[in-house]
Design an enzyme around this catalytic site. Structure first.
Site, short mmCIF file in Angstrom:
data_model
loop_
_atom_site.label_atom_id
_atom_site.label_comp_id
_atom_site.label_asym_id
_atom_site.label_seq_id
_atom_site.Cartn_x
_atom_site.Cartn_y
_atom_site.Cartn_z
N GLY A 130 0.83 -1.21 0.00
CA GLY A 130 0.00 0.00 0.00
C GLY A 130 0.86 1.25 0.00
O GLY A 130 1.03 1.89 1.04
N SER A 132 0.98 3.61 -3.28
CA SER A 132 0.34 4.63 -4.11
C SER A 132 -1.02 5.05 -3.58
O SER A 132 -1.78 4.23 -3.04
CB SER A 132 0.16 4.11 -5.54
OG SER A 132 1.38 3.63 -6.05
N GLU A 248 12.40 -4.72 -4.36
CA GLU A 248 11.42 -4.87 -5.43
C GLU A 248 12.06 -4.74 -6.80
O GLU A 248 11.66 -5.39 -7.75
CB GLU A 248 10.32 -3.80 -5.26
CG GLU A 248 9.26 -3.87 -6.34
CD GLU A 248 8.05 -3.01 -6.09
OE1 GLU A 248 7.91 -2.47 -4.99
OE2 GLU A 248 7.23 -2.89 -7.02
C1 LIG Z 1 0.32 -2.97 -12.99
C2 LIG Z 1 0.54 -2.03 -11.85
C3 LIG Z 1 0.60 -2.53 -10.57
C4 LIG Z 1 0.79 -1.65 -9.49
N1 LIG Z 1 0.79 -2.17 -8.24
C5 LIG Z 1 0.96 -1.34 -7.19
C6 LIG Z 1 0.92 -1.86 -5.86
O1 LIG Z 1 0.76 -3.06 -5.63
N2 LIG Z 1 1.04 -0.99 -4.83
C7 LIG Z 1 1.24 0.35 -5.03
O2 LIG Z 1 1.38 1.07 -4.04
N3 LIG Z 1 1.26 0.89 -6.27
C8 LIG Z 1 1.12 0.06 -7.35
N4 LIG Z 1 1.13 0.57 -8.63
C9 LIG Z 1 1.21 2.01 -8.80
C10 LIG Z 1 2.52 2.52 -9.38
O3 LIG Z 1 3.55 2.43 -8.43
C11 LIG Z 1 2.28 3.95 -9.84
O4 LIG Z 1 1.35 3.92 -10.91
C12 LIG Z 1 3.54 4.63 -10.29
O5 LIG Z 1 4.43 4.82 -9.22
C13 LIG Z 1 3.24 6.00 -10.94
O6 LIG Z 1 2.43 6.78 -10.12
P1 LIG Z 1 1.10 7.47 -10.72
O7 LIG Z 1 0.27 6.42 -11.35
O8 LIG Z 1 0.48 8.27 -9.62
O9 LIG Z 1 1.60 8.43 -11.88
P2 LIG Z 1 2.24 9.88 -11.71
O10 LIG Z 1 3.20 9.89 -10.58
O11 LIG Z 1 1.12 10.89 -11.69
O12 LIG Z 1 3.06 10.02 -13.05
C14 LIG Z 1 2.43 10.34 -14.31
C15 LIG Z 1 3.55 10.53 -15.34
O13 LIG Z 1 4.38 11.67 -14.96
C16 LIG Z 1 5.75 11.25 -14.88
N5 LIG Z 1 6.41 11.94 -13.75
C17 LIG Z 1 5.95 12.07 -12.49
N6 LIG Z 1 6.85 12.73 -11.72
C18 LIG Z 1 7.90 13.02 -12.52
C19 LIG Z 1 9.16 13.67 -12.32
N7 LIG Z 1 9.50 14.16 -11.12
N8 LIG Z 1 10.01 13.79 -13.37
C20 LIG Z 1 9.68 13.29 -14.60
N9 LIG Z 1 8.49 12.66 -14.86
C21 LIG Z 1 7.63 12.52 -13.83
C22 LIG Z 1 5.70 9.77 -14.60
O14 LIG Z 1 6.90 9.14 -14.99
C23 LIG Z 1 4.49 9.33 -15.42
O15 LIG Z 1 4.86 9.13 -16.77
C24 LIG Z 1 0.94 -0.26 -9.72
C25 LIG Z 1 0.89 0.24 -11.03
C26 LIG Z 1 0.70 -0.63 -12.08
C27 LIG Z 1 0.64 -0.06 -13.48
#
Ligand SMILES: Cc1cc2nc3c(=O)[nH]c(=O)nc-3n(C[C@H](O)[C@H](O)[C@H](O)COP(=O)(O)OP(=O)(O)OC[C@H]3O[C@@H](n4cnc5c(N)ncnc54)[C@H](O)[C@@H]3O)c2cc1C
Length: 381
Positions: A130, A132, A248
C-alpha cells in the site's frame, strides 16, 4: 553512487535448485495455455504457492529460525527465473516472499517476525503493498492516508490505489502519515501492517485494459489496529520504503514479463519452417542474455550485503524496454506474413501482452523516475 557492474556467476549449489522448480512447474503449470502462463505475475494460484512453500522454495533468503532456508539472493534468482520463464502463477506469494518478509525481518519486532514470516515461507500469509494513493504515485512522499495513535493502538483513515492483489491478500504493508501533514514530506511517515479483514476496510477492484482486475482501490474508514501494527520505527517509513523498493527492483522479474510470448512465437516460426527471422531471434536472445547477466550482477551486489539502487534502476529501465519491444516486433512479424496461419493461442497471448505491456514501465516506479535516480547516481543532477 553508481559503480560499474561486475559480471557474476550463479553458484552451482543454487543452479541445483532448477530441477526441483522444473518438476513442480511440469506438474502444475506446463499444461496451461500460453495466454494463461503469460499472466505469470498476475496469475493467482494459492495452492501452487503453498506447493512451492512445501518444496522449500519460498523464504530462501530468510533465517531457518523463521521457516526460511538461509540460501541467499542467488538461490532466489534461480527460483524466480525458472518460475517466470515458465509462466508460473506467482501472484499469491510474490510480494510477501520478495519484500514483505525481508522488510518484517529487517525492521519488525521479534513477535512480528515469529507471527508473519513462517506463514509467508509456507505460502500461507498473502501480502500487498500500500504505497500509491490518488495524487501520490511518483511523488510518494505526499501520501495522505493517516494512522493516528489511540489508547488501544492506531486508527487508519484514507485510501490507497493500484494495490496489486489486495482482493486476495490477508495483509497490506501501508505507507502512512503518523504525524504532521503532506507538506512535511518525508518526516512523519511510517509503515503499518493492516489486516485486510478488519472492519472499515473496503476493497474495490479496478479492471485494466486486458479485462483482468488484479489491482484495486482500498479504502480505510476508521480502521482500528493494535499497537503491534507499526512495523519498524515511527517516522522511519521513508527510509524503510527506500530499502523495500530496492528489494522490489533488484530481481530478475524486470526482464521476463513477455518471455512466454517470445517462446510461443519461436515455436510458431519453427512449426512454419521459417528461418527468415533467425537474425531477429538472435538479436532478441542476445539482448535477453545481456539483461540477465546485468540482473545476476545486481544479485551479486545484494548477496554482498549492498543495496544496488542505481544498478537495479538501470536493469529495470532497460529490462522493461525489452519486455515492451517483444509484443511490438512479434505483432509486426505476424502482420507481415498474412498468408501464414497463426494459432489462436499465440494470438490470445500476443493480445494479452500487447495490452498489459504499457504497465511494465509503470509498476514499481516509472521510467522517468528511474532515470532520475540513475542521473543522480551518476552525479548528473
Ligand atoms: C500494474 C501495476 C501494478 C501496481 N501495483 C501497485 C501496488 O501493488 N502498490 C502500489 O502502491 N502501487 C502500485 N502501482 C502504482 C505505481 O507504483 C504507480 O502507478 C507509479 O508509481 C506511478 O504513479 P502514478 O500512477 O500516480 O503516476 P504519476 O506519478 O502521476 O506520473 C504520471 C507521469 O508523470 C511522470 N512523472 C511524475 N513525476 C515526474 C518527475 N519528477 N520527473 C519526470 N516525470 C515525472 C511519470 O513518470 C508518469 O509518466 C501499480 C501500477 C501498475 C501499473
Amino acid at each position: 553512487m553508481f559503480d560499474t557492474l561486475t559480471l557474476a556467476q550463479l553458484p552451482q549449489q543454487d543452479e541445483d535448485l532448477r530441477p526441483v522448480v522444473r518438476d513442480l512447474v511440469a506438474r502444475h503449470v506446463a499444461a496451461l495455455p500460453a495466454d494463461r502462463r503469460a499472466r505469470s505475475w498476475q496469475g493467482f494460484d494459492a495452492s501452487f504457492s503453498r506447493a512451492l512453500g512445501k518444496a522449500g522454495l519460498l523464504g530462501l533468503t530468510l533465517p531457518r529460525a523463521y521457516g526460511g532456508h538461509e540460501r541467499g539472493p542467488f538461490a532466489r534468482f534461480v527460483v524466480v527465473e525458472e518460475l517466470l520463464s515458465a509462466g508460473a502463477p506467482v501472484a499469491a506469494h510474490w510480494i510477501a516472499d520478495r519484500q514483505s518478509a525481508p522488510l518484517i525481518h529487517a525492521y519488525g519486532t521479534e513477535a512480528q517476525r515469529q507471527f508473519y514470516i513462517p506463514r509467508i515461507c509456507r505460502g500461507e500469509a498473502l501480502f500487498c503493498i500500500g504505497m500509491s494513493e490518488p495524487g501520490s504515485g511518483s511523488d510518494l512522499a505526499s501520501v495522505r492516508t493517516r494512522a493516528d495513535r489511540t489508547a488501544t493502538g492506531w486508527v487508519v483513515k484514507g485510501q490507497k490505489i493500484w494495490t496489486t492483489n489486495s482482493l486476495h491478500s490477508d495483509y497490506m504493508i501501508a505507507l502512512v502519515r503518523t504525524s504532521g501533514t503532506p507538506d512535511d514530506r518525508h518526516a512523519g511517515l511510517s509503515q503499518i501492517i493492516i489486516d485486510l479483514k478488519a472492519p472499515g476496510v473496503t476493497i474495490r477492484p479496478i479492471v485494466d485494459l486486458t479485462g483482468d482486475a488484479h489491482f484495486a482501490e482500498v479504502f480505510f474508514d476508521n480502521v482500528a489496529l493494535g499497537h503491534d501494527a507499526l512495523v519498524g520505527g515511527e517516522g522511519q517509513g521513508w527510509q524503510q520504503v527506500g530499502a523495500e523498493l530496492a528489494f522490489e527492483r533488484s530481481g530478475p522479474e524486470r526482464i521476463y514479463s513477455s518471455v512466454v510470448l517470445l517462446d510461443a512465437w519461436v515455436q510458431h516460426l519453427q512449426a512454419a519452417g521459417r528461418s527468415d527471422c533467425a537474425a531477429l531471434v538472435g538479436r532478441l536472445t542476445a539482448e535477453l542474455a545481456t539483461l540477465r547477466a546485468m540482473s545476476i550482477a545486481c544479485t551479486a551486489r545484494l548477496a554482498a550485503g549492498e543495496s544496488p539502487v542505481v544498478e537495479a534502476s538501470i536493469v529495470k529501465d532497460r529490462g522493461t524496454g525489452f519486455e515492451q519491444e517483444l509484443p511490438q516486433v512479434i505483432g509486426d512479424d505476424l502482420a507481415a506474413h498474412p498468408d501464414q496461419p497463426v494459432g489462436e493461442e499465440l494470438y490470445r497471448t500476443l493480445l494479452y501482452v500487447t495490452h498489459v505491456a504499457p504497465s511494465f514501465s509503470l509498476r514499481g516506479g516509472t521510467r522517468e523516475i528511474l532515470r532520475g535516480i540513475i542521473a543522480r547516481g551518476m552525479g548528473l543532477r
